[in-house]
Design an enzyme around this catalytic site. Structure first.
Site, PDB file in Angstrom:
ATOM      1  N   GLU B  43      87.046 -24.121 -87.876  1.00 30.01           N
ATOM      2  CA  GLU B  43      88.240 -24.828 -87.646  1.00 30.01           C
ATOM      3  C   GLU B  43      89.348 -24.295 -88.682  1.00 30.01           C
ATOM      4  O   GLU B  43      90.486 -24.069 -88.294  1.00 30.01           O
ATOM      5  CB  GLU B  43      88.190 -26.334 -87.605  1.00 30.01           C
ATOM      6  CG  GLU B  43      87.627 -27.013 -86.482  1.00 30.01           C
ATOM      7  CD  GLU B  43      86.123 -27.137 -86.629  1.00 30.01           C
ATOM      8  OE1 GLU B  43      85.677 -26.737 -87.756  1.00 30.01           O
ATOM      9  OE2 GLU B  43      85.386 -27.631 -85.827  1.00 30.01           O
ATOM     10  N   PHE B 105      80.307 -42.137 -85.439  1.00 29.87           N
ATOM     11  CA  PHE B 105      79.856 -40.968 -85.457  1.00 29.87           C
ATOM     12  C   PHE B 105      81.110 -39.946 -85.577  1.00 29.87           C
ATOM     13  O   PHE B 105      82.119 -40.133 -84.609  1.00 29.87           O
ATOM     14  CB  PHE B 105      78.985 -40.348 -84.295  1.00 29.87           C
ATOM     15  CG  PHE B 105      78.669 -39.044 -84.534  1.00 29.87           C
ATOM     16  CD1 PHE B 105      77.746 -38.490 -85.479  1.00 29.87           C
ATOM     17  CD2 PHE B 105      79.021 -38.003 -83.348  1.00 29.87           C
ATOM     18  CE1 PHE B 105      77.668 -37.128 -85.513  1.00 29.87           C
ATOM     19  CE2 PHE B 105      78.507 -36.851 -83.410  1.00 29.87           C
ATOM     20  CZ  PHE B 105      77.888 -36.426 -84.593  1.00 29.87           C
ATOM     21  N   GLN B 106      81.221 -38.901 -86.348  1.00 29.85           N
ATOM     22  CA  GLN B 106      82.332 -37.981 -86.526  1.00 29.85           C
ATOM     23  C   GLN B 106      83.670 -38.830 -86.467  1.00 29.85           C
ATOM     24  O   GLN B 106      84.519 -38.097 -86.125  1.00 29.85           O
ATOM     25  CB  GLN B 106      82.130 -36.930 -85.336  1.00 29.85           C
ATOM     26  CG  GLN B 106      81.044 -36.076 -85.494  1.00 29.85           C
ATOM     27  CD  GLN B 106      81.273 -34.660 -84.714  1.00 29.85           C
ATOM     28  OE1 GLN B 106      81.817 -34.779 -83.712  1.00 29.85           O
ATOM     29  NE2 GLN B 106      80.676 -33.710 -85.326  1.00 29.85           N
ATOM     30  N   LYS B 155      89.644 -40.687 -78.027  1.00 35.39           N
ATOM     31  CA  LYS B 155      89.167 -40.145 -76.829  1.00 35.39           C
ATOM     32  C   LYS B 155      89.514 -41.025 -75.698  1.00 35.39           C
ATOM     33  O   LYS B 155      89.813 -40.496 -74.528  1.00 35.39           O
ATOM     34  CB  LYS B 155      87.550 -39.837 -76.866  1.00 35.39           C
ATOM     35  CG  LYS B 155      87.096 -39.183 -75.893  1.00 35.39           C
ATOM     36  CD  LYS B 155      85.610 -39.166 -76.290  1.00 35.39           C
ATOM     37  CE  LYS B 155      84.750 -38.160 -75.196  1.00 35.39           C
ATOM     38  NZ  LYS B 155      83.347 -37.917 -75.356  1.00 35.39           N
TER      39      LYS B 155
END
Lengths: 186, 574
Positions: B43, B105-106, B155
């Site tokens: 990234e 998570f993440q 998301k």
């Protein structure tokens, strides 16, 4: 070369608001910062002060215009004139900051702070605390047989003076709001 | 909705790396053909590539990465873009709104982490505000002093369908001042009319202001006949072949440029910010000059150096006003004084500060760059660099005739910048010659992007000046730390030719000055990515040099000057 035609209160281009030479003398300034009331805006302002090593003596914030989503942050800070100019310019860079006012430069201000103090004590000390509170026009907002909670409003030095007097009389706890300030006159 | 907003912003290329929290956006990307996605290998590489794209085109660079590690890996690139004022729009995925704060998570507090390293950032929790926020992000990134912005999109917001808004920049409350104060501009023009020893000191702000600013600058410089120097960031705004060009100034700037800055009586700073690499010792900086400063960012003014004539505004607008006012007042300059000044500068030029000891046995890095310059001068050429000695030598020995041709990490000094940046430049200019002048240590920091170059058949030339050292660190250790070379050599270096081969690129090794021209031509003639391992003199130092804590007129010009020059206070200044 002329030092930049400073107009009092001209903060829209605060970069022009400069002294002709850099002075080493620390000054105390009260800034009013009008910001968009959105998540993170206070963190931006505080992060600016910590990240660039500026001082905060006190900071208060609350929404002042509900329909316009505006909050007013009042900051009391100290620094050399150069640092104060930098602080104003850096605050002005933040995208969600609408206006930066240096109340100390723009005119005479009225500054107020609210404090609450819990004073524990019995007998003479208790009577003396109440007597002094009357002189300072502090209100009793809670009372037990062995304690008072006083509410006092005023300029920061008045609150300091009241706290100094309460300390030997059993001052146990104190909460202060920090300074809120407005320019005098219209 | 994200893709629609990008299209409406005129985006044709995005750099990115997919992950769990950006899958809905990647699904949309898959189902369209207007926006090209460049898959990087890390990234950080995506952001640097977007910077290269932005700096070589003037358009904002766009990045899409996932949440958590995707976002944290982008932080170096964001900081780099912030310090060099490069317009970048980064989209990060975020865990769904109902999981934010649960250490999912993440999950990372992306807007919190990136708040100090972006111009502005947003977390979009309401689908109805998504498109408006994206348009605002582009507006903020490209308006005023440009900079990186970040939009964090959970998301579930990516999946949701909300009301779409068309771009409407006029609705934004972010409206920086672009016109300079006329009174101050007139004051500057008056000073220009009488100055005996004027100098233009220009910076990246001229490039950021757009091609018109460079044209106006050239007109002003040539009409007045004032000498001009530039920071590392501003190279190319005025052509290196121009007759008033002094060369770069600063710590490793040219003798004549720094002496002119020190002795001038009128300094006209256009879009530069008195960086510490420029000023050296602040209290001895150009002590006898009247200083004017043109900058779009009010906070740049009087931050480091007190100036007499501050002008807040966009460089192109202000230059236009200066020209108009100067012409209307009769195009006056102190011609006699300026001629004497130019004669003085000509004397300084004779010092020939870039001279070095040539060698027939080993390739001197300066010689390598001289040959690269000679063999590529007439081409449609873009240069990127990593950070270190090679970067300074490139700035000294390569000549830039136009803006947007020189991409280097100036403010942050990011090793690993140049290779991904060269990829971004090549994507924007597929037919051009794109060369990354690198050191072996910097280049290894983002060498994984060789995969990107190979995948997209990008003919980027990696010109590595390999001295098996962290050259600039080594130089400082020699001058400041008693020649104790603590961890500044590159142990266990790869065979760069085999490395290139392993990625399907071409590798070239050159160690003999006699072979250099042929090897460079071989690199230029190869239609594909090339890793050029140029083994150079290992202990060459970069001169001239203003040591830390010294003034512009206390430059070191060569090895003989280096004994005991930096005292302990200077050593602390980096």
């Amino acid at each position: 070369m002329s030092p930049l035609h400073i107009k009092k209160g001209a903060t829209s281009h605060s970069a022009y608001n400069l002294r002709s030479t850099f002075s080493d003398v620390e000054e105390r300034h009260t800034l009013a910062v009008l910001v968009e009331n959105e998540p993170g805006v206070l963190a931006r302002v505080i992060g600016l002060f910590s990240g660039r090593g500026y001082n905060i003596e006190s900071l208060t914030v609350a929404e002042v215009d509900h329909t316009g989503h505006r909050s007013r942050i009042t900051i009391v800070t100290t620094g050399t004139p150069q640092v104060i100019e930098q602080i104003k310019a850096q605050l002005g860079r933040i995208v969600t900051v609408h206006e930066v006012h240096d109340l100390t430069v723009e005119g005479r201000t009225v500054e107020r702070e609210l404090a609450m103090m819990k004073v524990n004590g019995q007998g003479d000390k208790r009577v003396e605390a109440l007597r002094i509170a009357e002189i300072f026009r502090a209100n009793v907002v809670d009372s037990t047989l062995s304690s008072f909670v006083f509410e006092i409003t005023g300029a920061p030095d008045k609150i300091d003076a009241f706290a100094d007097l309460m300390r030997p009389l059993g001052l146990a706890e104190m909460a202060r709001t920090g300074v809120a300030a407005l320019l005098r006159g219209d | 909705m994200v893709i629609q907003a990008l299209k409406d912003q005129g985006v044709d290329t995005v750099f990115g790396y997919p992950g769990g929290a950006v899958l809905p956006i990647y699904d949309e990307l898959f189902q369209q053909n207007e926006i090209r996605h460049i898959l990087v290998r890390h990234e950080q590489g995506a952001v640097h590539a977007a910077e290269g794209y932005a700096r070589s085109t003037g358009k904002p660079g766009v990045v899409i990465v996932t949440s958590g590690p995707g976002a944290t890996n982008a932080v170096t690139g964001l900081t780099d873009a912030l310090l060099d004022s490069i317009p970048i729009v980064v989209f990060t995925g975020q865990v769904p709104t109902f999981l934010i704060g649960s250490d999912a998570f993440q999950e990372a507090d992306t807007v919190g982490i990136t708040r100090p390293c972006t111009k502005h950032n947003w977390l979009v929790k309401d689908p109805d505000r998504l498109s408006g926020t994206i348009h605002e992000a582009f507006h903020v990134a490209t308006t005023g002093r440009p900079g990186p912005v970040l939009v964090d999109i959970p998301k579930d917001v990516q999946f949701a369908s909300g009301a779409y808004q068309k771009p409407a920049p006029e609705k934004s409350y972010y409206k920086p001042q672009v016109k300079g104060d006329r009174e101050a501009i007139t004051e500057l023009v008056a000073a220009m009319e009488t100055a005996k020893k004027p100098v233009f000191y220009t910076g990246g702000g001229v490039i950021n202001s757009g091609p018109a600013a460079s044209m106006l600058l050239r007109e002003l410089v040539d009409a007045t006949g004032f000498p001009i120097t530039s920071t590392l960031m501003g190279l190319g705004a005025y052509p290196a072949s121009g007759k008033n060009w002094l060369g770069m100034l600063g710590m490793h700037g040219l003798y004549e440029a720094n002496m002119a800055m020190h002795d001038c009586d009128l300094m006209i700073n256009i879009g530069a910010r008195f960086d510490d690499r420029i000023t050296g010792r602040v209290d001895a900086f150009s002590p006898r000059s009247l200083k004017a400063h043109i900058d779009i960012d009010p906070s740049s003014i009087n931050k480091v150096i007190h100036v007499d004539i501050p002008i807040v505004g966009d460089v192109a607008h202000v230059l236009e006003d200066i020209l108009t006012i100067w012409k209307s007042r009769g195009r006056k300059t102190n011609a006699e004084g300026v001629a004497r000044w130019q004669a003085k500068i000509a004397e300084w030029r004779k010092v020939d500060c870039l001279r070095y000891k040539p060698s027939t046995g080993t390739i001197k890095p300066q010689y390598a760059l001289e040959r690269l310059e000679a063999l590529t001068r007439d081409r449609d050429r873009y240069i990127t660099t990593e950070v270190g000695q090679h970067q300074m030598w490139a700035a000294q020995f390569l000549n830039f005739e136009d803006p947007n041709r020189w991409m280097t990490s100036g403010g942050l000094g990011t090793m690993g910048y140049g290779f991904p940046a060269s990829i971004g430049v090549q994507i924007a200019h597929p037919e051009a010659l794109v060369i990354n002048v690198a050191g072996e240590a910097s280049w290894l920091m983002n060498m994984q992007e060789l995969g990107t170059a190979a995948q997209f058949r990008l003919p980027v030339k990696q010109f590595i000046l390999n001295n098996e050292r962290l050259g600039m660190v080594r130089q400082w250790q020699e001058l400041l730390h008693g020649e104790r070379y603590s961890h500044s050599w590159s142990e266990s270096l790869p065979d760069f030719v085999k490395l290139a081969d392993a990625f399907g690129a071409k590798g070239i090794l050159c160690s003999d000055p006699k072979d250099l021209d042929d090897a460079i031509m071989e690199m230029l003639n190869h239609d594909g990515p090339v890793v050029f391992d140029c083994l150079v003199e290992k202990h060459e130092n970069c001169f001239p040099m203003i040591p830390s804590g010294k003034a512009h007129n206390e430059m070191l010009l060569g090895e003989a000057d280096t004994q005991g020059v930096i005292d302990s206070t200077g050593a602390a200044l980096v």
